[in-house]
Scaffold this motif. Sequence first.
Motif, PDB file in Angstrom:
ATOM      1  N   MET A   7       1.629 -36.364-121.634  1.00  0.00           N
ATOM      2  CA  MET A   7       1.531 -37.820-121.459  1.00  0.00           C
ATOM      3  C   MET A   7       0.417 -38.404-122.321  1.00  0.00           C
ATOM      4  N   ASP A   8      -0.617 -37.579-122.572  1.00  0.00           N
ATOM      5  CA  ASP A   8      -1.731 -38.080-123.368  1.00  0.00           C
ATOM      6  C   ASP A   8      -2.530 -36.919-123.937  1.00  0.00           C
ATOM      7  N   PHE A   9      -3.553 -37.280-124.693  1.00  0.00           N
ATOM      8  CA  PHE A   9      -4.349 -36.342-125.470  1.00  0.00           C
ATOM      9  C   PHE A   9      -5.737 -36.947-125.565  1.00  0.00           C
TER      10      PHE A   9
ATOM     11  N   GLU B  90      11.300 -26.057-112.315  1.00  0.00           N
ATOM     12  CA  GLU B  90      11.748 -27.336-111.768  1.00  0.00           C
ATOM     13  C   GLU B  90      10.666 -27.995-110.910  1.00  0.00           C
ATOM     14  N   GLU B  91       9.948 -27.190-110.138  1.00  0.00           N
ATOM     15  CA  GLU B  91       8.935 -27.721-109.223  1.00  0.00           C
ATOM     16  C   GLU B  91       7.782 -28.405-109.961  1.00  0.00           C
ATOM     17  N   THR B  92       7.466 -27.933-111.154  1.00  0.00           N
ATOM     18  CA  THR B  92       6.302 -28.447-111.880  1.00  0.00           C
ATOM     19  C   THR B  92       6.661 -29.231-113.146  1.00  0.00           C
ATOM     20  N   ALA B  93       7.920 -29.279-113.482  1.00  0.00           N
ATOM     21  CA  ALA B  93       8.359 -29.847-114.763  1.00  0.00           C
ATOM     22  C   ALA B  93       7.929 -31.298-114.986  1.00  0.00           C
ATOM     23  N   SER B  94       7.796 -32.058-113.923  1.00  0.00           N
ATOM     24  CA  SER B  94       7.501 -33.485-114.106  1.00  0.00           C
ATOM     25  C   SER B  94       6.023 -33.836-113.904  1.00  0.00           C
ATOM     26  N   ILE B  95       5.152 -32.831-113.756  1.00  0.00           N
ATOM     27  CA  ILE B  95       3.724 -33.135-113.618  1.00  0.00           C
ATOM     28  C   ILE B  95       3.225 -33.726-114.935  1.00  0.00           C
ATOM     29  N   PRO B  96       2.638 -34.903-114.904  1.00  0.00           N
ATOM     30  CA  PRO B  96       2.070 -35.476-116.134  1.00  0.00           C
ATOM     31  C   PRO B  96       0.870 -34.647-116.597  1.00  0.00           C
ATOM     32  N   VAL B  97       0.868 -34.297-117.877  1.00  0.00           N
ATOM     33  CA  VAL B  97      -0.199 -33.480-118.448  1.00  0.00           C
ATOM     34  C   VAL B  97      -0.959 -34.270-119.501  1.00  0.00           C
ATOM     35  N   ILE B  98      -2.284 -34.201-119.394  1.00  0.00           N
ATOM     36  CA  ILE B  98      -3.162 -34.734-120.430  1.00  0.00           C
ATOM     37  C   ILE B  98      -3.870 -33.537-121.043  1.00  0.00           C
ATOM     38  N   PHE B  99      -3.610 -33.287-122.327  1.00  0.00           N
ATOM     39  CA  PHE B  99      -4.287 -32.185-123.006  1.00  0.00           C
ATOM     40  C   PHE B  99      -5.716 -32.580-123.352  1.00  0.00           C
TER      41      PHE B  99
ATOM     42  N   ALA C 197       1.133 -22.512-124.161  1.00  0.00           N
ATOM     43  CA  ALA C 197       1.959 -21.555-123.411  1.00  0.00           C
ATOM     44  C   ALA C 197       2.050 -21.966-121.941  1.00  0.00           C
ATOM     45  N   VAL C 198       0.935 -22.458-121.396  1.00  0.00           N
ATOM     46  CA  VAL C 198       0.935 -22.946-120.006  1.00  0.00           C
ATOM     47  C   VAL C 198       1.915 -24.112-119.875  1.00  0.00           C
ATOM     48  N   MET C 199       1.863 -25.024-120.831  1.00  0.00           N
ATOM     49  CA  MET C 199       2.743 -26.195-120.798  1.00  0.00           C
ATOM     50  C   MET C 199       4.213 -25.768-120.819  1.00  0.00           C
ATOM     51  N   GLU C 200       4.555 -24.800-121.643  1.00  0.00           N
ATOM     52  CA  GLU C 200       5.937 -24.316-121.691  1.00  0.00           C
ATOM     53  C   GLU C 200       6.384 -23.786-120.330  1.00  0.00           C
ATOM     54  N   LYS C 201       5.515 -23.030-119.677  1.00  0.00           N
ATOM     55  CA  LYS C 201       5.854 -22.449-118.371  1.00  0.00           C
ATOM     56  C   LYS C 201       5.934 -23.531-117.285  1.00  0.00           C
ATOM     57  N   ILE C 202       5.065 -24.527-117.356  1.00  0.00           N
ATOM     58  CA  ILE C 202       5.098 -25.632-116.397  1.00  0.00           C
ATOM     59  C   ILE C 202       6.402 -26.410-116.537  1.00  0.00           C
ATOM     60  N   ARG C 203       6.794 -26.696-117.763  1.00  0.00           N
ATOM     61  CA  ARG C 203       8.016 -27.466-118.004  1.00  0.00           C
ATOM     62  C   ARG C 203       9.274 -26.659-117.678  1.00  0.00           C
ATOM     63  N   ALA C 204       9.170 -25.331-117.696  1.00  0.00           N
ATOM     64  CA  ALA C 204      10.329 -24.482-117.406  1.00  0.00           C
ATOM     65  C   ALA C 204      10.643 -24.380-115.916  1.00  0.00           C
TER      66      ALA C 204
ATOM     67  N   LYS D  90      -4.128 -44.722-116.652  1.00  0.00           N
ATOM     68  CA  LYS D  90      -2.896 -45.188-117.308  1.00  0.00           C
ATOM     69  C   LYS D  90      -1.761 -44.182-117.108  1.00  0.00           C
ATOM     70  N   THR D  91      -2.071 -42.907-117.162  1.00  0.00           N
ATOM     71  CA  THR D  91      -1.056 -41.871-116.934  1.00  0.00           C
ATOM     72  C   THR D  91      -0.499 -41.971-115.525  1.00  0.00           C
ATOM     73  N   ILE D  92      -1.371 -42.181-114.567  1.00  0.00           N
ATOM     74  CA  ILE D  92      -0.939 -42.319-113.179  1.00  0.00           C
ATOM     75  C   ILE D  92      -0.070 -43.563-113.019  1.00  0.00           C
ATOM     76  N   GLU D  93      -0.489 -44.659-113.614  1.00  0.00           N
ATOM     77  CA  GLU D  93       0.275 -45.908-113.534  1.00  0.00           C
ATOM     78  C   GLU D  93       1.676 -45.729-114.130  1.00  0.00           C
ATOM     79  N   LEU D  94       1.763 -45.111-115.297  1.00  0.00           N
ATOM     80  CA  LEU D  94       3.068 -44.897-115.928  1.00  0.00           C
ATOM     81  C   LEU D  94       3.946 -43.971-115.097  1.00  0.00           C
ATOM     82  N   ASP D  95       3.357 -42.948-114.511  1.00  0.00           N
ATOM     83  CA  ASP D  95       4.139 -42.030-113.693  1.00  0.00           C
ATOM     84  C   ASP D  95       4.642 -42.716-112.427  1.00  0.00           C
ATOM     85  N   GLN D  96       3.847 -43.615-111.861  1.00  0.00           N
ATOM     86  CA  GLN D  96       4.298 -44.368-110.693  1.00  0.00           C
ATOM     87  C   GLN D  96       5.471 -45.280-111.059  1.00  0.00           C
TER      88      GLN D  96
END
Length: 145
Positions: free
Chosen positions: A104-106, A76-85, A67-74, A122-128
């Motif tokens: 981005m990962d699990f 605009e300000e937070t939609a592109s934050i890479p998330v590792i569950f 549910a948090v992920m859905e709200k983050i992606r909804a 790796k997540t940081i590298e890909l996001d860069q």
Amino acid sequence: MCVKVMITDDHTMMREGIRHLLEFDGSVKVIAEAKDGNECLEVLRSLKELPEVLLLDINMPDMDGFAVMEKIRAREETASIPVIFLPADNLAETEIKCFRMGAMDFVAKPFVPDILLSRVAKTIELDQYRHNLEKMVKEQADKLT
């Protein structure tokens, strides 16, 4: 360069352990922590600088990580934050749902410290790479106009 990370997990000891692990060599700074989904969203709204990676537990009281992920992606300000569950299980169904939601990962708990560190790196590298590609595309588009 110091990478900014946020940790959301309902277990205090887990948050503390992850923070100490990530900050050990000085290349990562945990800029925020939250004990549940509602607090995670409140903290994200209040931060002057957003995290470059969000580590997000799934099983939390009141609002789970999905549910948090859905709200983050909804937003605009937070939609592109890479998330590792960081789920408590290693079920294929959970992993599939995480990736379908845009993670981005699990990394299942209990995790091997070096695996978590390498996945964050790796997540940081890909996001860069993504940011650099967006910048190059914008520069090329600007040249054409």
